[in-house]
Motif scaffolding. Sequence first.
Motif, PDB file in Angstrom:
ATOM      1  N   ASP A   1       0.758  -0.775   0.064  1.00  0.00           N
ATOM      2  CA  ASP A   1       0.573  -0.166  -0.326  1.00  0.00           C
ATOM      3  C   ASP A   1       0.839   0.884  -0.703  1.00  0.00           C
ATOM      4  OD1 ASP A   1      -2.832  -0.955   0.467  1.00  0.00           O
ATOM      5  OD2 ASP A   1      -2.170  -1.996   1.640  1.00  0.00           O
ATOM      6  N   GLY A   2       1.823   1.030   0.292  1.00  0.00           N
ATOM      7  CA  GLY A   2       3.295   2.767  -0.015  1.00  0.00           C
ATOM      8  C   GLY A   2       4.263   2.330  -0.514  1.00  0.00           C
ATOM      9  N   SER A   3       4.279   3.610  -1.487  1.00  0.00           N
ATOM     10  CA  SER A   3       5.725   3.591  -2.272  1.00  0.00           C
ATOM     11  C   SER A   3       6.605   3.103  -1.596  1.00  0.00           C
ATOM     12  CB  SER A   3       5.904   5.453  -2.151  1.00  0.00           C
ATOM     13  OG  SER A   3       4.661   5.676  -2.739  1.00  0.00           O
ATOM     14  N   PRO A   4       7.585   2.269  -2.145  1.00  0.00           N
ATOM     15  CA  PRO A   4       9.215   1.453  -1.981  1.00  0.00           C
ATOM     16  C   PRO A   4      10.132   2.560  -1.905  1.00  0.00           C
ATOM     17  CG  PRO A   4       8.121   1.378  -3.988  1.00  0.00           C
ATOM     18  CD  PRO A   4       6.957   2.034  -4.143  1.00  0.00           C
ATOM     19  N   ALA A   5      11.017   2.752  -0.886  1.00  0.00           N
ATOM     20  CA  ALA A   5      12.082   3.798  -1.223  1.00  0.00           C
ATOM     21  C   ALA A   5      12.869   2.846  -1.468  1.00  0.00           C
ATOM     22  CB  ALA A   5      12.389   3.774   0.336  1.00  0.00           C
ATOM     23  N   VAL A   6      14.082   3.232  -2.129  1.00  0.00           N
ATOM     24  CA  VAL A   6      15.765   2.881  -2.560  1.00  0.00           C
ATOM     25  C   VAL A   6      16.467   3.441  -2.137  1.00  0.00           C
ATOM     26  CG1 VAL A   6      16.856   2.497  -4.914  1.00  0.00           C
ATOM     27  CG2 VAL A   6      14.057   2.605  -5.448  1.00  0.00           C
ATOM     28  N   TRP A   7      17.728   2.467  -1.587  1.00  0.00           N
ATOM     29  CA  TRP A   7      18.369   3.000  -1.045  1.00  0.00           C
ATOM     30  C   TRP A   7      19.922   2.005  -1.498  1.00  0.00           C
ATOM     31  CZ3 TRP A   7      21.547   1.113   3.908  1.00  0.00           C
ATOM     32  CH2 TRP A   7      22.224   1.627   4.455  1.00  0.00           C
ATOM     33  N   LEU A   8      21.127   2.599  -1.986  1.00  0.00           N
ATOM     34  CA  LEU A   8      21.942   1.723  -1.760  1.00  0.00           C
ATOM     35  C   LEU A   8      21.928   0.432  -2.312  1.00  0.00           C
ATOM     36  CD1 LEU A   8      24.655   2.717   1.704  1.00  0.00           C
ATOM     37  CD2 LEU A   8      24.354   3.265  -0.699  1.00  0.00           C
ATOM     38  N   GLY A   9      20.968   0.516  -3.803  1.00  0.00           N
ATOM     39  CA  GLY A   9      21.300  -1.103  -4.482  1.00  0.00           C
ATOM     40  C   GLY A   9      19.722  -1.874  -3.718  1.00  0.00           C
ATOM     41  N   GLY A  10      19.142  -1.492  -2.572  1.00  0.00           N
ATOM     42  CA  GLY A  10      17.916  -2.180  -2.311  1.00  0.00           C
ATOM     43  C   GLY A  10      17.046  -1.123  -2.681  1.00  0.00           C
ATOM     44  N   VAL A  11      15.559  -2.031  -3.062  1.00  0.00           N
ATOM     45  CA  VAL A  11      13.860  -1.047  -2.590  1.00  0.00           C
ATOM     46  C   VAL A  11      13.110  -1.597  -1.551  1.00  0.00           C
ATOM     47  CG1 VAL A  11      11.941  -1.680  -4.022  1.00  0.00           C
ATOM     48  CG2 VAL A  11      14.248  -1.503  -5.187  1.00  0.00           C
ATOM     49  N   TYR A  12      13.047  -1.237  -0.574  1.00  0.00           N
ATOM     50  CA  TYR A  12      12.581  -1.695   0.721  1.00  0.00           C
ATOM     51  C   TYR A  12      10.871  -1.186   0.250  1.00  0.00           C
ATOM     52  CZ  TYR A  12      17.172  -1.142   2.134  1.00  0.00           C
ATOM     53  OH  TYR A  12      18.757  -0.955   2.311  1.00  0.00           O
ATOM     54  N   PHE A  13      10.200  -1.759   0.923  1.00  0.00           N
ATOM     55  CA  PHE A  13       8.525  -2.261   1.218  1.00  0.00           C
ATOM     56  C   PHE A  13       7.717  -3.003   1.590  1.00  0.00           C
ATOM     57  CE2 PHE A  13       9.408  -4.572  -2.007  1.00  0.00           C
ATOM     58  CZ  PHE A  13       8.704  -6.156  -2.110  1.00  0.00           C
ATOM     59  N   GLY A  14       6.580  -2.846   2.441  1.00  0.00           N
ATOM     60  CA  GLY A  14       6.469  -3.387   3.285  1.00  0.00           C
ATOM     61  C   GLY A  14       4.882  -4.338   3.389  1.00  0.00           C
ATOM     62  N   THR A  15       4.065  -5.055   3.630  1.00  0.00           N
ATOM     63  CA  THR A  15       2.599  -5.397   3.434  1.00  0.00           C
ATOM     64  C   THR A  15       1.744  -5.689   4.252  1.00  0.00           C
ATOM     65  OG1 THR A  15       3.969  -7.714   4.031  1.00  0.00           O
ATOM     66  CG2 THR A  15       4.239  -7.298   1.312  1.00  0.00           C
ATOM     67  N   ALA A  16       1.022  -4.523   3.754  1.00  0.00           N
ATOM     68  CA  ALA A  16      -0.132  -4.372   4.787  1.00  0.00           C
ATOM     69  C   ALA A  16      -1.391  -5.664   4.614  1.00  0.00           C
ATOM     70  CB  ALA A  16      -1.507  -3.785   4.538  1.00  0.00           C
ATOM     71  N   TYR A  17      -2.047  -7.200   4.572  1.00  0.00           N
ATOM     72  CA  TYR A  17      -2.450  -7.689   4.145  1.00  0.00           C
ATOM     73  C   TYR A  17      -2.225  -9.132   4.199  1.00  0.00           C
ATOM     74  CZ  TYR A  17      -6.349  -4.327   3.700  1.00  0.00           C
ATOM     75  OH  TYR A  17      -7.290  -3.403   3.788  1.00  0.00           O
ATOM     76  N   GLY A  18      -2.642 -10.405   4.180  1.00  0.00           N
ATOM     77  CA  GLY A  18      -2.198 -11.675   4.192  1.00  0.00           C
ATOM     78  C   GLY A  18      -0.876 -11.824   5.273  1.00  0.00           C
ATOM     79  N   GLU A  19       0.438 -12.229   4.748  1.00  0.00           N
ATOM     80  CA  GLU A  19       1.608 -11.914   5.794  1.00  0.00           C
ATOM     81  C   GLU A  19       2.133 -10.196   5.710  1.00  0.00           C
ATOM     82  OE1 GLU A  19       5.616 -14.822   5.917  1.00  0.00           O
ATOM     83  OE2 GLU A  19       4.526 -13.506   3.640  1.00  0.00           O
ATOM     84  N   PHE A  20       2.374 -10.077   6.954  1.00  0.00           N
ATOM     85  CA  PHE A  20       3.202  -8.630   7.181  1.00  0.00           C
ATOM     86  C   PHE A  20       3.913  -9.197   7.376  1.00  0.00           C
ATOM     87  CE2 PHE A  20      -1.403  -8.541  10.241  1.00  0.00           C
ATOM     88  CZ  PHE A  20      -1.396  -8.167   8.931  1.00  0.00           C
ATOM     89  N   VAL A  21       4.622  -8.113   6.334  1.00  0.00           N
ATOM     90  CA  VAL A  21       6.664  -8.645   6.323  1.00  0.00           C
ATOM     91  C   VAL A  21       7.035  -7.356   5.918  1.00  0.00           C
ATOM     92  CG1 VAL A  21       8.236  -9.816   4.500  1.00  0.00           C
ATOM     93  CG2 VAL A  21       6.181 -10.757   5.275  1.00  0.00           C
ATOM     94  N   VAL A  22       8.082  -6.799   5.902  1.00  0.00           N
ATOM     95  CA  VAL A  22       9.130  -5.729   4.663  1.00  0.00           C
ATOM     96  C   VAL A  22      10.322  -6.710   4.847  1.00  0.00           C
ATOM     97  CG1 VAL A  22      11.361  -4.214   5.554  1.00  0.00           C
ATOM     98  CG2 VAL A  22       8.907  -4.488   7.015  1.00  0.00           C
ATOM     99  N   TYR A  23      10.192  -6.496   3.014  1.00  0.00           N
ATOM    100  CA  TYR A  23      10.939  -6.927   2.138  1.00  0.00           C
ATOM    101  C   TYR A  23      11.852  -5.883   1.498  1.00  0.00           C
ATOM    102  CZ  TYR A  23       8.040 -10.745   1.365  1.00  0.00           C
ATOM    103  OH  TYR A  23       6.894 -11.423   0.775  1.00  0.00           O
TER     104      TYR A  23
END
Length: 206
Positions: free
Chosen positions: A3-25
Motif C-alpha cells: 500500500d505504501g510507496s517503496p524506497a530505494v537506497w544503496l541498491g536495495g528496494v524497501y517496502f512492506g505488506t499490509a494484508y495476508g503476511e505482514f512483512v518488510v522486504y
Amino acid sequence: HVDGSPAVWLGGVYFGTAYGEFVVYCLDAETGEKLWKTKMDYNVWGSPSIASGKIYFGVGHSTFVEESKKPAGGVVCLNARTGEKEWFYDVKDTVLSAVSIEDNKIIFGAYDGNVYAVSADSGKLKWKTKVDSPVLSSPAIVGNDVYAASKEGYIYCINLEKGNVKWKYDASDVVDNPNILSSPAIANGKLYIGLARKYLICLGEK
C-alpha cells in the motif's frame, strides 16, 4: 498487498505488506532478488523512511477508512542492510503514513490523535503532543517547525524541539467536515494541503 510507496537506497528496494503476511522486504534493485525479509506483528501501511543505515515504518491494524476494534501499532526501526529489528516504539495504535526525520528525531502522527517525536537511535520518546483527532498523514518539517494535519481538519504548527503548539488553523473555515488525508507541503513560506472535500488550500502571507 503493497500500500505504501517503496524506497530505494544503496541498491536495495524497501517496502512492506499490509494484508495476508505482514512483512518488510528488501529486494535487489537491479534483479528483483530478495535480499532479506522481516516478519512484522502488524500491518505495514506506511512508506519507508531511511536515514543513517536505518529504515523506519509505521505499522498497525487500523486503515484510512476504518478504525480497528483492537487498536495496536507504532513505529518499527530495522537495520537497512540486514533487516534486523533495532527497536519498536509502541503507540498502541496505528501509524499509517511515512515518518519524517530531522535533528536525529523521528516525527510522526498516529491514530490515537497525537504527534510524536522519538529518538532515531533508540526509539525513546522525546515529546508527545495531543491534537484534536487522528493524524493519518505524514508531517512536514521546516527549520524548527513541524506541520501536521488531523483527520477532522485542523493544521498544526508544532515546535520541533519541545513539542508545544505554536498555532493551529481550522480548515472548516473553508468547507464543512474538511477531512484531511493529505500531507502538508511547504514552499516559499507557504503551506499547501489537500482536503477530502474537493479543495486544495494554501496558508501563508499573501
